[in-house]
Design a protein around this motif. Structure first.
Motif, PDB file in Angstrom:
ATOM      1  N   PHE A 190       0.849  -1.178   0.000  1.00  0.00           N
ATOM      2  CA  PHE A 190       0.000   0.000   0.000  1.00  0.00           C
ATOM      3  C   PHE A 190       0.893   1.239   0.000  1.00  0.00           C
ATOM      4  CE2 PHE A 190       0.629  -1.524   4.309  1.00  0.00           C
ATOM      5  CZ  PHE A 190       1.071  -0.401   4.988  1.00  0.00           C
ATOM      6  N   GLU A 191       0.299   2.382  -0.311  1.00  0.00           N
ATOM      7  CA  GLU A 191       1.033   3.640  -0.307  1.00  0.00           C
ATOM      8  C   GLU A 191       1.334   4.050   1.135  1.00  0.00           C
ATOM      9  OE1 GLU A 191       2.306   5.669  -2.758  1.00  0.00           O
ATOM     10  OE2 GLU A 191       1.912   3.860  -3.951  1.00  0.00           O
ATOM     11  N   PRO A 192       2.560   4.479   1.415  1.00  0.00           N
ATOM     12  CA  PRO A 192       2.904   4.812   2.801  1.00  0.00           C
ATOM     13  C   PRO A 192       2.409   6.181   3.211  1.00  0.00           C
ATOM     14  CG  PRO A 192       4.794   5.200   1.381  1.00  0.00           C
ATOM     15  CD  PRO A 192       3.710   4.612   0.500  1.00  0.00           C
ATOM     16  N   ALA A 193       2.098   6.322   4.487  1.00  0.00           N
ATOM     17  CA  ALA A 193       1.845   7.641   5.059  1.00  0.00           C
ATOM     18  C   ALA A 193       3.184   8.292   5.381  1.00  0.00           C
ATOM     19  CB  ALA A 193       0.999   7.507   6.319  1.00  0.00           C
ATOM     20  N   GLY A 194       3.270   9.604   5.214  1.00  0.00           N
ATOM     21  CA  GLY A 194       4.492  10.311   5.551  1.00  0.00           C
ATOM     22  C   GLY A 194       5.570  10.152   4.498  1.00  0.00           C
ATOM     23  N   THR A 195       6.777  10.559   4.850  1.00  0.00           N
ATOM     24  CA  THR A 195       7.938  10.468   3.962  1.00  0.00           C
ATOM     25  C   THR A 195       8.704   9.197   4.285  1.00  0.00           C
ATOM     26  OG1 THR A 195       8.110  12.875   3.826  1.00  0.00           O
ATOM     27  CG2 THR A 195      10.060  11.589   3.218  1.00  0.00           C
ATOM     28  N   LEU A 196       8.756   8.287   3.336  1.00  0.00           N
ATOM     29  CA  LEU A 196       9.432   7.002   3.533  1.00  0.00           C
ATOM     30  C   LEU A 196      10.814   7.052   2.899  1.00  0.00           C
ATOM     31  CD1 LEU A 196       9.593   4.040   4.354  1.00  0.00           C
ATOM     32  CD2 LEU A 196       8.254   3.461   2.318  1.00  0.00           C
ATOM     33  N   VAL A 197      11.839   6.813   3.699  1.00  0.00           N
ATOM     34  CA  VAL A 197      13.217   6.790   3.234  1.00  0.00           C
ATOM     35  C   VAL A 197      13.659   5.332   3.141  1.00  0.00           C
ATOM     36  CG1 VAL A 197      15.592   7.503   3.696  1.00  0.00           C
ATOM     37  CG2 VAL A 197      13.674   8.994   4.363  1.00  0.00           C
ATOM     38  N   PRO A 198      13.901   4.805   1.940  1.00  0.00           N
ATOM     39  CA  PRO A 198      14.279   3.389   1.803  1.00  0.00           C
ATOM     40  C   PRO A 198      15.658   3.123   2.403  1.00  0.00           C
ATOM     41  CG  PRO A 198      13.508   4.314  -0.286  1.00  0.00           C
ATOM     42  CD  PRO A 198      13.741   5.459   0.629  1.00  0.00           C
ATOM     43  N   VAL A 199      15.741   2.023   3.157  1.00  0.00           N
ATOM     44  CA  VAL A 199      17.008   1.583   3.741  1.00  0.00           C
ATOM     45  C   VAL A 199      17.428   0.299   3.032  1.00  0.00           C
ATOM     46  CG1 VAL A 199      18.197   0.885   5.851  1.00  0.00           C
ATOM     47  CG2 VAL A 199      16.376   2.601   5.960  1.00  0.00           C
ATOM     48  N   PRO A 200      18.655   0.202   2.537  1.00  0.00           N
ATOM     49  CA  PRO A 200      19.100  -1.020   1.857  1.00  0.00           C
ATOM     50  C   PRO A 200      18.902  -2.258   2.732  1.00  0.00           C
ATOM     51  CG  PRO A 200      20.708   0.730   1.576  1.00  0.00           C
ATOM     52  CD  PRO A 200      19.698   1.243   2.566  1.00  0.00           C
ATOM     53  N   SER A 201      18.491  -3.366   2.094  1.00  0.00           N
ATOM     54  CA  SER A 201      18.159  -4.561   2.857  1.00  0.00           C
ATOM     55  C   SER A 201      18.373  -5.809   2.015  1.00  0.00           C
ATOM     56  CB  SER A 201      16.684  -4.495   3.314  1.00  0.00           C
ATOM     57  OG  SER A 201      15.812  -4.409   2.198  1.00  0.00           O
ATOM     58  N   VAL A 202      18.284  -6.959   2.684  1.00  0.00           N
ATOM     59  CA  VAL A 202      18.395  -8.259   2.026  1.00  0.00           C
ATOM     60  C   VAL A 202      17.190  -9.106   2.435  1.00  0.00           C
ATOM     61  CG1 VAL A 202      20.915  -8.197   1.950  1.00  0.00           C
ATOM     62  CG2 VAL A 202      19.754  -9.233   3.921  1.00  0.00           C
ATOM     63  N   GLN A 203      16.891 -10.134   1.639  1.00  0.00           N
ATOM     64  CA  GLN A 203      15.806 -11.054   1.978  1.00  0.00           C
ATOM     65  C   GLN A 203      16.217 -11.946   3.138  1.00  0.00           C
ATOM     66  OE1 GLN A 203      14.881 -13.277  -1.599  1.00  0.00           O
ATOM     67  NE2 GLN A 203      12.983 -12.156  -1.870  1.00  0.00           N
ATOM     68  N   LEU A 204      15.267 -12.196   4.048  1.00  0.00           N
ATOM     69  CA  LEU A 204      15.515 -13.197   5.078  1.00  0.00           C
ATOM     70  C   LEU A 204      15.510 -14.583   4.441  1.00  0.00           C
ATOM     71  CD1 LEU A 204      13.381 -12.123   8.183  1.00  0.00           C
ATOM     72  CD2 LEU A 204      15.866 -12.170   7.976  1.00  0.00           C
ATOM     73  N   PRO A 205      16.468 -15.439   4.770  1.00  0.00           N
ATOM     74  CA  PRO A 205      16.555 -16.731   4.079  1.00  0.00           C
ATOM     75  C   PRO A 205      15.400 -17.676   4.382  1.00  0.00           C
ATOM     76  CG  PRO A 205      18.182 -16.563   5.845  1.00  0.00           C
ATOM     77  CD  PRO A 205      17.589 -15.203   5.677  1.00  0.00           C
ATOM     78  N   PHE A 206      14.867 -17.644   5.618  1.00  0.00           N
ATOM     79  CA  PHE A 206      13.824 -18.606   5.985  1.00  0.00           C
ATOM     80  C   PHE A 206      12.417 -18.028   5.892  1.00  0.00           C
ATOM     81  CE2 PHE A 206      15.642 -16.574   9.686  1.00  0.00           C
ATOM     82  CZ  PHE A 206      14.549 -16.103  10.379  1.00  0.00           C
ATOM     83  N   ARG A 207      12.291 -16.733   5.683  1.00  0.00           N
ATOM     84  CA  ARG A 207      10.994 -16.097   5.428  1.00  0.00           C
ATOM     85  C   ARG A 207      11.236 -15.058   4.346  1.00  0.00           C
ATOM     86  NH1 ARG A 207       6.918 -16.296   9.382  1.00  0.00           N
ATOM     87  NH2 ARG A 207       5.801 -14.881   8.005  1.00  0.00           N
ATOM     88  N   ARG A 208      11.247 -15.507   3.097  1.00  0.00           N
ATOM     89  CA  ARG A 208      11.733 -14.684   1.998  1.00  0.00           C
ATOM     90  C   ARG A 208      10.824 -13.493   1.684  1.00  0.00           C
ATOM     91  NH1 ARG A 208      15.930 -16.812  -0.646  1.00  0.00           N
ATOM     92  NH2 ARG A 208      15.496 -15.664  -2.558  1.00  0.00           N
ATOM     93  N   GLU A 209       9.631 -13.453   2.275  1.00  0.00           N
ATOM     94  CA  GLU A 209       8.775 -12.294   2.045  1.00  0.00           C
ATOM     95  C   GLU A 209       9.231 -11.088   2.868  1.00  0.00           C
ATOM     96  OE1 GLU A 209       6.454 -14.542   5.332  1.00  0.00           O
ATOM     97  OE2 GLU A 209       7.996 -14.929   3.827  1.00  0.00           O
ATOM     98  N   PHE A 210      10.137 -11.320   3.844  1.00  0.00           N
ATOM     99  CA  PHE A 210      10.602 -10.239   4.703  1.00  0.00           C
ATOM    100  C   PHE A 210      11.986  -9.756   4.291  1.00  0.00           C
ATOM    101  CE2 PHE A 210       7.427 -12.046   7.624  1.00  0.00           C
ATOM    102  CZ  PHE A 210       6.777 -10.885   7.991  1.00  0.00           C
ATOM    103  N   GLN A 211      12.221  -8.458   4.507  1.00  0.00           N
ATOM    104  CA  GLN A 211      13.505  -7.827   4.243  1.00  0.00           C
ATOM    105  C   GLN A 211      14.193  -7.496   5.565  1.00  0.00           C
ATOM    106  OE1 GLN A 211      13.204  -8.462   0.529  1.00  0.00           O
ATOM    107  NE2 GLN A 211      14.760  -6.903   0.909  1.00  0.00           N
TER     108      GLN A 211
END
Length: 376
Positions: A48-69
């Protein structure tokens, strides 16, 4: 005020925690006049579209729950952005690497730190055969919350627990709210039910939320099997999406809506007959409150989050978390007594009136005001 909010998942997956954070940010900016910058991992497919100003932080996929960063820290560009923003408050909402680094950043600069509790992370481990790590996670969580200047918890019981964990009184309530215009009994739609293949004489038993093991997916499946095996006219209605979807698809006659939102979500929830929520990992239970606002009686695990919302025998029925027969018997009784279902549904709807998003968000703003450093 200028608030820097850190999250492990602000908008790339739809969850109760980030819905509360987005509601908070919208309130702070639109109704309280504060300035919020949110630092979080992102993906190319936000939910969904975020509220406020969202600043992306570099991340990697979690190996055992790949939907999470997972963000591995605060890189120089993010620190520079923070320094330019010069926050009055740092709010951390996920006890991960990013938020721990944010705590260290705030400590070095003398900025007050607010932590909010959203999830019993330690309870997830048993569902993924990682129970051996629970003492380590619990020690990390204690340190995380003690390192903050103030902790916000979603129920009075969790506030009391947090005060004991911290050894002081610097914890307070950040409850939740519900849109009672959106989630309302009037959203019930018999034509929609029929279009999904739910017969008029069938009981639509609702599972509502992320389709993950830690929400009690296996317990729900076993209860359905017990009820259908006894010949009861139960139709599983599964509202949500997630990695455990295949488990729900295997249920006989299951109706899966997938991810829906807005009026379509409210219609699906209000068109159920009973909510079954066997999860013991919630800190609040937003989905329970939304179902209650729709006038749906609740059958729930007797867990602290449920006890904060549901009075046993009034808005619903609380049963021992892992006792399949107890859940099945409770639901059998409600199926046999439509009047009791209606009475509980009305009580659930009435109880939901006590939860306001604006009031909940204002309690957070007041905490910020108390902690803000005096002007130099």
């Amino acid at each position: 005020m200028r608030i820097a909010l850190f999250s492990g998942n602000y908008n790339y997956l739809r969850e109760g925690a980030n819905q509360a954070l987005n509601r908070l940010v919208r309130y702070l900016e639109e109704k309280s006049g504060h300035d919020v910058r949110v630092y979080s991992p992102v993906t190319d497919t936000p939910a969904f579209e975020p509220a406020g100003t969202l600043v992306p932080v570099p991340s990697v996929q979690l190996p055992f729950r790949r939907e999470f960063q997972l963000a591995l820290g605060i890189p120089a560009a993010i620190r520079y952005d923070l320094d330019r923003f010069a926050p009055d408050i740092v709010h951390v909402s996920t006890p991960d690497i990013l938020d721990v680094r944010a705590q260290h950043y705030a400590r070095r600069r003398g900025i007050p730190i607010v932590a909010s509790m959203h999830t019993h992370f330690e309870t997830y481990l048993d569902y993924y055969r990682l129970g051996w790590a629970r003492p380590l996670i619990e020690a990390h969580l204690r340190a995380f919350y003690r390192r903050s200047d103030h902790v916000l918890a979603p129920t009075p019981g969790l506030v009391a627990d947090m005060k004991r964990t911290r050894g002081d009184d610097r914890a307070s309530l950040w409850s939740r709210g519900v849109d009672r215009d959106m989630f309302a009994p009037e959203r019930r739609d018999p034509a929609w039910r029929r279009a999904q293949g739910i017969a008029d004489g069938e009981i639509a038993l609702l599972f509502f939320g992320r389709l993950v093991l830690e929400k009690g997916a296996n317990v729900f499946a076993q209860v359905i099997s017990a009820l259908q095996g006894a010949g009861l006219p139960v139709r599983p209605l599964i509202v949500g999406a997630g990695p455990a979807e295949s488990l729900f698809r295997a249920l006989p006659g299951a109706v899966l809506t997938g991810h829906v939102q807005g009026e379509m979500l409210a219609r699906a929830v209000a068109s159920a007959d009973i909510l079954l929520t066997p999860s013991t990992t919630e800190t609040f239970g937003n989905v329970v409150l939304e179902a209650m606002a729709c006038g749906i009686p609740v059958v729930s695990a007797d867990a602290p989050s449920a006890r904060a919302l549901v009075r046993d025998g009034v808005e619903g029925l609380l049963r021992p978390p892992l006792e399949i027969s107890a859940y099945a018997e409770a639901i059998r009784g409600l199926i046999a007594d439509p009047q009791r279902r209606r009475t509980m549904g009305r009580a659930a709807r009435a109880a939901s009136a006590g939860y306001s998003w604006d009031a909940a968000s204002e309690s957070v703003a007041e905490t910020y005001r108390r902690l803000r450093r005096p002007a130099a």
